[in-house]
Design an enzyme around this catalytic site. Structure first.
Site, PDB file in Angstrom:
ATOM      1  N   TYR A  82       5.951   3.853  -1.404  1.00  0.00           N
ATOM      2  CA  TYR A  82       4.919   3.968  -0.661  1.00  0.00           C
ATOM      3  C   TYR A  82       5.054   5.147   0.197  1.00  0.00           C
ATOM      4  O   TYR A  82       4.341   5.960   0.522  1.00  0.00           O
ATOM      5  CB  TYR A  82       4.505   2.459   0.174  1.00  0.00           C
ATOM      6  CG  TYR A  82       3.611   2.765   0.924  1.00  0.00           C
ATOM      7  CD1 TYR A  82       2.307   2.255   0.667  1.00  0.00           C
ATOM      8  CD2 TYR A  82       4.106   2.818   2.358  1.00  0.00           C
ATOM      9  CE1 TYR A  82       1.298   2.412   1.604  1.00  0.00           C
ATOM     10  CE2 TYR A  82       3.094   2.711   3.183  1.00  0.00           C
ATOM     11  CZ  TYR A  82       1.604   2.461   3.108  1.00  0.00           C
ATOM     12  OH  TYR A  82       0.703   2.204   3.812  1.00  0.00           O
ATOM     13  N   SER A 129       0.689   7.409   7.183  1.00  0.00           N
ATOM     14  CA  SER A 129       1.669   6.088   7.590  1.00  0.00           C
ATOM     15  C   SER A 129       2.618   6.530   8.160  1.00  0.00           C
ATOM     16  O   SER A 129       3.416   7.757   7.555  1.00  0.00           O
ATOM     17  CB  SER A 129       1.777   5.229   6.366  1.00  0.00           C
ATOM     18  OG  SER A 129       2.972   4.540   6.648  1.00  0.00           O
TER      19      SER A 129
END
Ligand SMILES: Cc1cc2nc3c(=O)[nH]c(=O)nc-3n(C[C@H](O)[C@H](O)[C@H](O)COP(=O)(O)OP(=O)(O)OC[C@H]3O[C@@H](n4cnc5c(N)ncnc54)[C@H](O)[C@@H]3O)c2cc1C
Lengths: 245, 417
Positions: free
Chosen positions: A150, A137
């Site tokens: 995250y 990501s």
């Protein structure tokens, strides 16, 4: 001509499903792996009816790392391409207050995915061929107050893939790191995402297929993200820490 | 989905949103079925496919035409969902022989207002089955269906084009071609007086391998993908006026009549000419357009069509696409088709068009015709009720099963269905 078979980890996720359709439409047999795999039986029949390719189902839990070796052994054949779409997002404040949530995020975005990629990499290395695709990501490129649990797990995964690529480069095995940016999926449902920066799962899937074919190393699905992340990475820390982005 | 169906006070299902009006809109809740899009089972011995309701006809063709199967009935766009095709009980260019979509439906799984799913077929709750096929989503949400595909040898259509000078001539040709699998007429609806109703009649047959030229025989079920053309911007309203429309229609007629005779065309250009132009609706400018489609009983078809075309020609607002088809026998409790002729028109929205449409409504009713709900966006409730004596039974059925309070669309409210 039979094409190389493709293993999709987290085949129930929106991106995982889109990837399965994309590769099957190009004629690849697909192995779908996920938890409670019997719930994907309809997807299995759908994909094999649509594209006339063999589709198989395999029970897989990214967090049960001790089962990963036997999972790979049990596959009908060692895939030529393996794509890991495993991931979990929890709200940042939740991971600050609840150690359980924090651990789940770390394990689902780093430990689990890295472990299964490593397991596959060792066998691909022995065979001397294969492509590993990890979906990481842009959140891993710099920690931000709003999403750093995250983000840090993804940063770990990105670094892992980079190292793996470095190690495998001389072994005939290619590693692709995919940085999708915003994608319209169940994970982002309800968030207010800017349309120009938000990709559809099918766009991610075709980007991955292209990256595999062209042996790309690190791909952003929408090119604009390369620019955005370059800028975000370039902001000096003493300014960055005062910003809220 | 069952939670939504159970908890919303009233709702309507939506397929691909290809209906021209407000049939698949409910301001309080509209259930998206696009994600119910998986194919479940195919039986090559009977051609039966079981699939979820959101699967598009185009997906079915992509998956099965390479193996020699094609939908038994298809509307003029392949971007319709299975659920939408069933709910509108769509018709194709082969209604005179093969009937409407219902003729290929073996069973449906219908979600009722309590969220439970019921299988309906000719043997299980035949009444609900009958009314759901053509019931425009007003009897529940179709979640799955079993349909039968037809075997074909090739992906090509043998098309015969016949040009005709006027309506009588056109109808004569169509009547004479009842054995053709497919038939449709494109009417130049600005033709006046002696040219009123001049048309190109296009007949079609699924080509057999022996019909194909040598170079196509090797892979008869494959066609080379064609590039999508697209209409990039809304054309300014100025480009649409009676002169440009008339020029378009005459040109179309002229080009078409030069292609008279037999040709082999691919399935996309025969069945879905509009699908290859992405955003074709932009031709009509930002205000868009409205559709009108009626069917007239056989006895009054010629006089009714003459009256409709005369009205349109004299109004001069014209229509790009005027399509005439011959329907076979009526079937189904609430389906649109009846034996006779159906005329579909679309008009760019402008100041005069709604008054014209009201006049077309009246002419249709005077000739015993009725209207296609999938194409309607503006009809008045009185018009519908005056045109179709089956409405009462449909309402009684809906009330007795307590659907009326639950399954509603903007259209059903407007038309008091
Ligand atoms: C270019 C073009 C050409 C066309 N040509 C033809 C033609 O030749 N013949 C013809 O008959 N029609 C034709 N149509 C109309 C079209 O076939 C119908 O409107 C069809 O119903 C559209 O399907 P959809 O999936 O888009 O449904 P929608 O437009 O989303 O919905 C249409 C109706 O079906 C209901 N519905 C949809 N899904 C479900 C479900 N799962 N359960 C219950 N109800 C449901 C809706 O409530 C609504 O009443 C054409 C349309 C276009 C745009």
């Amino acid at each position: 001509m039979i094409k190389e078979s493709v293993l999709i980890l987290a085949a129930r996720s929106d991106i995982g499903k889109a990837v399965a359709h994309e590769f099957a439409s190009l004629g690849h047999p697909v192995q779908l792996a996920a938890r409670n795999i019997e719930t994907l039986e309809v997807d299995m029949s759908d994909i094999s009816l649509r594209y006339s390719v063999p589709v198989t189902l395999h029970e897989f839990d990214a967090l049960e790392t001790e089962t990963h070796a036997s999972f790979v052994d049990a596959l009908p054949e060692l895939p030529e391409i393996a794509i890991c779409a495993v991931g979990l997002m929890e709200p940042q404040d939740r991971t600050q207050e609840d150690i359980g949530a924090f651990t789940r995020v770390m394990r689902s975005n780093f430990e689990g995915p890295a472990n299964i990629m490593a397991e596959l990499a060792n066998r691909f290395e022995t065979r001397g061929s294969g492509t590993l695709v990890g979906i990481s990501s842009v959140a891993g490129e710099r920690g931000r107050a709003s999403n750093y649990s995250y983000g840090s797990a993804k940063a770990g995964f990105t670094a892992f893939l980079s190292g793996l690529r470095n190690r495998m480069a001389k072994r005939g095995v290619h590693v692709v790191t995919v940085l999708p940016g915003f994608v319209e999926t169940r994970m982002t449902e309800g968030m207010d995402l800017p349309a120009r920066l938000t990709a559809q799962p099918s766009e991610v899937a075709s980007g991955i297929a292209r990256a595999v074919e062209k042996k790309r190393n690190v791909v952003y699905i929408r090119p604009i993200w390369r620019v955005i992340m370059f800028i975000i990475r370039s902001i000096p820390e003493f300014i960055f820490k005062k910003m809220s982005i | 989905m069952s939670t939504i169906v159970r908890s919303e006070p009233n709702l309507i299902a939506r397929g691909s949103g290809r209906a021209y009006g407000d049939s698949a809109i409910n301001p309080s809740a509209t259930v998206e079925t696009r994600h119910l899009n998986r194919m479940i089972r195919f039986d090559p011995s009977s051609g039966q496919l079981v699939a979820e309701a959101g699967v598009q006809l185009g997906d079915i063709i992509s998956a099965f035409l390479p193996h020699g199967w094609f939908p038994l009935v298809t509307p003029g766009t392949r971007f319709v969902s299975l659920g939408g095709a069933i709910a509108a009980d769509v018709h194709g260019k082969n209604h005179h022989n093969d009937g409407s979509f219902r003729n290929c439906v073996d069973w449906i799984d219908l979600m009722r207002q309590d969220g439970t799913i019921k299988r309906c077929s000719l043997d299980e709750d035949a009444e609900l089955f009958d009314y759901t096929l053509g019931g425009m989503g007003l009897t529940g949400v179709i979640v799955r269906a079993a349909i039968r595909l037809r075997p074909v040898e090739t992906a090509w259509i043998r098309q015969t084009t016949i040009s005709t000078d006027n309506l009588a001539n056109c109808m004569q040709v169509i009547e004479g071609a009842q054995n053709a699998t497919y038939s449709v007429a494109w009417i130049d609806c600005l033709g006046q007086a002696a040219n009123l109703g001049r048309a190109l009649v296009m007949l079609g047959e699924h080509a057999e391998v022996s019909d194909l030229p040598l170079d196509m025989k090797a892979a008869p079920l494959q066609i080379k993908p064609k590039k999508m053309r697209s209409v990039p911007v809304y054309l300014p309203a100025l480009t649409l006026n009676r002169y440009s429309l008339s020029a378009f229609n005459s040109l179309y007629y002229w080009i078409g009549s030069r292609k008279r005779g037999d040709r082999i065309v691919d399935w996309k250009s025969y069945f879905y000419p509009l699908d290859s132009i992405a955003g074709w609706n932009k031709i009509y400018g930002r205000k868009g357009f409205v559709q009108f489609q009626c069917v007239l009983p056989l006895e009054s078809s010629e006089s009714g069509l003459t009256a409709l075309l005369a009205e349109i020609a004299s109004a001069g607002t014209g229509s790009f696409l005027s399509v005439l088809k011959r329907f076979g026998k009526q079937s189904g409790a609430f389906s649109f088709p009846m034996e006779g002729y159906t005329l579909a028109l679309d008009f760019p929205v402008n100041a005069k068009v709604f008054a014209l449409l009201d006049r077309l409504d009246r002419i249709t009713i005077e000739h015993g015709g009725r209207f296609y709900l999938a194409k309607d966006s503006r009809m008045r409730s009185e018009t519908l009720h005056a045109s179709d004596e089956r409405i009462g039974d449909f309402q009684t059925m809906r009330e007795s099963r307590e659907f009326t309070a639950h399954f509603r669309s903007a259209q059903s409210e407007r038309l008091e269905l």
